[in-house]
Design an enzyme around this catalytic site. Structure first.
Site, PDB file in Angstrom:
ATOM      1  N   GLU B  60      41.511  88.115  24.779  1.00  0.00           N
ATOM      2  CA  GLU B  60      40.133  88.185  24.293  1.00  0.00           C
ATOM      3  C   GLU B  60      39.507  89.549  24.507  1.00  0.00           C
ATOM      4  O   GLU B  60      38.795  90.059  23.639  1.00  0.00           O
ATOM      5  CB  GLU B  60      39.283  87.107  24.971  1.00  0.00           C
ATOM      6  CG  GLU B  60      39.455  85.700  24.409  1.00  0.00           C
ATOM      7  CD  GLU B  60      40.695  84.976  24.897  1.00  0.00           C
ATOM      8  OE1 GLU B  60      41.442  85.547  25.723  1.00  0.00           O
ATOM      9  OE2 GLU B  60      40.926  83.832  24.466  1.00  0.00           O
ATOM     10  N   HIS B 129      35.972  74.668  30.947  1.00  0.00           N
ATOM     11  CA  HIS B 129      35.868  74.565  29.486  1.00  0.00           C
ATOM     12  C   HIS B 129      34.554  73.960  29.022  1.00  0.00           C
ATOM     13  O   HIS B 129      34.480  73.426  27.919  1.00  0.00           O
ATOM     14  CB  HIS B 129      37.018  73.725  28.929  1.00  0.00           C
ATOM     15  CG  HIS B 129      38.331  74.445  28.851  1.00  0.00           C
ATOM     16  ND1 HIS B 129      39.102  74.696  29.953  1.00  0.00           N
ATOM     17  CD2 HIS B 129      39.003  74.965  27.799  1.00  0.00           C
ATOM     18  CE1 HIS B 129      40.210  75.336  29.581  1.00  0.00           C
ATOM     19  NE2 HIS B 129      40.174  75.509  28.280  1.00  0.00           N
TER      20      HIS B 129
HETATM   21  C1  TPP Z   1      41.547  82.991  27.888  1.00  0.00           C
HETATM   22  C2  TPP Z   1      41.928  81.796  27.115  1.00  0.00           C
HETATM   23  N1  TPP Z   1      42.036  81.906  25.777  1.00  0.00           N
HETATM   24  C3  TPP Z   1      42.422  80.836  25.055  1.00  0.00           C
HETATM   25  C4  TPP Z   1      42.677  79.643  25.641  1.00  0.00           C
HETATM   26  C5  TPP Z   1      43.112  78.443  24.819  1.00  0.00           C
HETATM   27  N2  TPP Z   1      44.512  78.141  25.098  1.00  0.00           N
HETATM   28  C6  TPP Z   1      44.838  77.184  25.971  1.00  0.00           C
HETATM   29  S1  TPP Z   1      46.460  77.094  26.196  1.00  0.00           S
HETATM   30  C7  TPP Z   1      46.788  78.338  25.128  1.00  0.00           C
HETATM   31  C8  TPP Z   1      48.197  78.751  24.893  1.00  0.00           C
HETATM   32  C9  TPP Z   1      48.861  79.283  26.111  1.00  0.00           C
HETATM   33  O1  TPP Z   1      50.222  79.453  25.903  1.00  0.00           O
HETATM   34  P1  TPP Z   1      51.267  79.728  27.052  1.00  0.00           P
HETATM   35  O2  TPP Z   1      50.721  80.692  28.040  1.00  0.00           O
HETATM   36  O3  TPP Z   1      52.536  80.092  26.395  1.00  0.00           O
HETATM   37  O4  TPP Z   1      51.405  78.338  27.815  1.00  0.00           O
HETATM   38  P2  TPP Z   1      51.976  76.952  27.270  1.00  0.00           P
HETATM   39  O5  TPP Z   1      50.800  76.197  26.728  1.00  0.00           O
HETATM   40  O6  TPP Z   1      53.004  77.226  26.253  1.00  0.00           O
HETATM   41  O7  TPP Z   1      52.502  76.251  28.476  1.00  0.00           O
HETATM   42  C10 TPP Z   1      45.601  78.807  24.584  1.00  0.00           C
HETATM   43  C11 TPP Z   1      45.509  79.851  23.573  1.00  0.00           C
HETATM   44  C12 TPP Z   1      42.496  79.561  27.039  1.00  0.00           C
HETATM   45  N3  TPP Z   1      42.662  78.405  27.694  1.00  0.00           N
HETATM   46  N4  TPP Z   1      42.143  80.651  27.742  1.00  0.00           N
END
Ligand code: TPP
Ligand code: MG
Lengths: 354, 328
Positions: B60, B129
């Protein structure tokens, strides 16, 4: 639980098909124990996913289905002073560290008997007694925390602990990762950062695949910039994970310096239990990945090596299915948190502002 | 007049401006291929291509900063925050750069940037959240902050925001995406700094914004039928710039006011409204202005605690009765 297991014939064919020969450093008893833990996690995850779909669990729910071998192998090495921290895909970690599945399920149900009294939910599990330091919802946000905890482990007297710091492939593009990893590398030079980074590379951050998120898709190489040594392991192969875990946790514990382990895996389940639209990947891809389901692979090994019989496998599965069902029952029958809980735990002193 | 959803209203505004002005681009996490986690940008990638509809990594701070640079260099970027909860990672860019560059460049540079996305709570997303950030971002000079409550406003404010020479933050209410309303086909904008009287009344003024407006309207009907109270409901729409005139005029008529918000009371929008009323309508007030706000705690997860943490109909009715000196 739908796992793919090959017939004995297919199995021997696969074994001669250039599959990496396994180095059986894991004893039969250990392998069976690791298998049981993975099954525990799988049935728990399936049960809470069902509860979510029935509307009994609210908020967001992210399950660990397909990734079980990673935390199972790594957390089997945990020592008394160790600490563990991860993001929101956290049910497996806390269960593997020994939290009561009933309390974990009750938390997902938002009950007063929950692990954090119904205050945090799925994304914020926490169990200090069992060395689990959360449970965080903001991608990347927990990474510097893990680095700081590792510093404390060598700063405080008589502490031989290490921190296992889990992160996803999506989190590695976040600024918090780079700032935290740099500090770990820096402090690690002085033996002040026994941090084992565990990159759970499940190929996607929500709907974004790795190559759509970065031009350098060799994710673990990002640690090179911070002089943190690294390696990758097949995260679907419990023996491989466990072997790496034993070796690397020892190394981190002895040197006080960080290390990064990338576990290659696949998120078989949707990102969150509420996500059904999967425009970003094909059904075939998911089907293909299911063939390497870590639990199915382990069953194949157990049977091939005559460690257990099919009947015993069925019994083990039933045992953990029952355990998950008991957790659900406990959660359903538990009372909501008392309303007074709303205002507690904001500050150490109970007097609330406003 | 076509009836469309709040979600469609935002999307069509972005698409119309993208057709009219090729400086306009959209960026954010999973907004292209995935269509946006709330499907607000669904279809835009197919229509405008990956150069104008950019999927970003989970960074972000980085992509918001890059959007500020694009805006300074003559583009008109729209950033989607998947939810505003993640904007804290970009807050340094928003507050330290976007809000201040016009000022500290002595007017040489401007940041015509839009940041939009859902905020607010109510679906058990718990502490990290669940935020209503209107007051937080409204605090900073240099930012414009708006909170549309209807599809009509969401569409008109989106277009207004894209054309605005300064950074505009649109704090959409996640709970409203599926709600429907009239949106004309003709091009129109909704100017900032002008509140809306959502229901006329004579006995008391109820003030809110975003999804609380619907709650206020519902409560006003109940007050009318059960308590014989004829409430005026004001939808603030715009947090900064702020429309003092509409609330002051209303209170001159009703002599009483209750302000509702989902966010925490301390240093909040409701506190600001109350301050404006006592500064500008002191002689017309027959009772202190009441604030109905969220409980002063991080958002809890459990359903019963969450319901207790957020203002509901009963809290509004209680406040109304206190302001009318009907019950204690
Ligand atoms: C700073 C932030 N931006 C966006 C989100 C929304 N979000 C939650 S999980 C996620 C994906 C994360 O992917 P990864 O780190 O690969 O973990 P996985 O879910 O695959 O275990 C996103 C974009 C968030 N929680 N925090
Ligand atoms: Mg991932």
């Amino acid at each position: 639980m739908a796992t793919t297991r090959n017939s004995k014939k297919q199995r021997s064919a696969a074994a001669t098909n250039g599959d990496k020969p396994h180095v059986p450093q894991v004893s039969p008893e250990q392998l069976l124990e690791l298998y049981r833990k993975m099954v525990l996690v799988r049935y728990f995850e399936e049960a809470c996913q069902t509860a979510f779909r029935q509307g009994k669990v609210g908020g967001y729910l992210h399950v660990y289905i397909g990734q079980e071998a990673i935390a199972t192998g790594l957390l089997a090495t945990i020592q008394p002073d160790d600490r563990v921290i991860t993001a929101y895909r956290d049910h497996a970690h806390v269960l593997l560290l020994g939290s009561d599945p009933k309390a974990v399920m009750a938390e997902l149900y938002g009950k007063g008997t929950g692990l954090v009294k119904g205050k945090g939910g799925s994304m914020h599990l926490f169990d200090v007694e069992h060395k689990f330091w959360g449970g965080y919802g903001i991608v990347g946000g927990h990474i510097p925390l893990g680095v700081g905890m590792a510093y404390a482990q060598r700063y405080l007297p008589d502490n031989t602990g290490i921190t296992q710091l889990y992160l996803g492939d999506g989190a590695i593009h976040n600024g918090a990762f780079h700032e935290g990893a740099n500090l770990a590398g820096l402090w690690g030079r002085e033996g002040l950062n026994p941090c084992l980074f565990v990159l759970e590379n499940n190929q996607y951050g929500m709907g974004t695949s790795i190559e759509r998120a970065t031009a350098n898709t060799d994710l673990i190489s990002k640690f090179d910039s911070y002089a943190i040594p690294r390696e990758s392991v097949d995260g679907m192969d419990i023996e491989a994970v466990y072997e790496a875990a034993v070796r690397l946790t020892e190394r981190v514990r002895e040197t006080g310096s960080p290390f990064a382990l990338e576990a290659m895996t696949y998120r078989i389940a949707p990102h969150g239990a509420a996500d059904f639209l999967e425009k970003y990947r094909s059904k075939d891809e998911v089907r293909e990945a299911r063939k390497r389901d870590p639990i199915g692979l382990t069953e194949t090994k157990l049977l091939d090596r005559d460690i257990v019989s099919e009947d015993e496998i069925t019994k083990i599965r039933q045992e953990y299915q029952q355990l998950a069902a008991d957790a659900v029952k406990f959660a359903e029958e538990s009372p909501e948190p008392p309303l007074e809980e709303l205002l507690t735990d904001v500050y150490a002193e109970p007097e609330a502002v406003g | 007049m076509p009836v469309i959803t709040y979600r469609e209203a935002i999307k069509s505004a972005m698409a119309e401006e993208m057709e009219r002005d090729d400086r306009v681009v959209v960026m954010g996490e999973d907004i292209g291929l995935y269509g946006g986690t709330h499907l607000v940008t669904d279809g835009l990638l197919d229509r405008f291509g990956p150069k104008r509809v950019m999927d970003t990594p989970i960074a972000e701070g980085g992509f918001t900063g890059a959007a500020i640079g694009m805006a300074m260099a003559g583009m008109r970027p729209i950033v989607e925050m998947m939810t505003w909860n993640f904007s804290f990672q970009a807050a340094d860019q928003i507050i330290q750069n976007a809000a201040k560059i016009r000022y500290f460049s002595g007017g040489q540079a401007s940041v015509p940037l839009v940041i939009r996305g859902p905020n607010g709570g109510g679906v058990q997303l718990s502490a990290q959240h669940t935020h209503s950030l209107e007051g937080f971002y409204g605090h900073f000079p240099g930012l414009k902050v708006v909170a549309p409550a209807t599809p009509y406003d969401a569409h008109g404010m989106m277009i207004e925001a894209i054309r605005d020479p300064d950074p505009v933050l649109i704090l959409e209410a996640g709970a409203l995406y599926g709600t429907k309303g009239d949106v004309p086909e003709e091009e129109y904008t909704v100017p900032f700094g002008k509140s809306r009287i959502a229901r006329e009344g004579t006995d008391i003024t109820l003030i809110g914004y975003g999804r609380q407006v619907n709650l206020l309207l519902k409560t006003a009907e109940k007050l009318a039928s059960n308590e014989g109270v004829d409430a005026e409901v004001i939808d603030l729409r715009s947090i900064r710039p702020f429309d003092t005139e509409t609330i002051v005029d209303s209170v001159k008529k009703t002599n009483r006011a209750v302000v509702i918000e989902e966010q925490w009371r301390w240093f909040s929008v409701a506190s600001e409204v109350a301050a404006h009323l006592q500064e500008h309508a002191f002689d017309y007030l027959d009772a202190p202005v009441e604030r109905v706000s969220g409980a002063e705690v991080p958002a809890p997860y459990a359903r019963n605690l969450e319901i207790a943490a957020f203002p509901g109909e009963d809290d509004i009715i209680d406040a109304v009765n206190r302001v009318l000196y009907r019950r204690s």
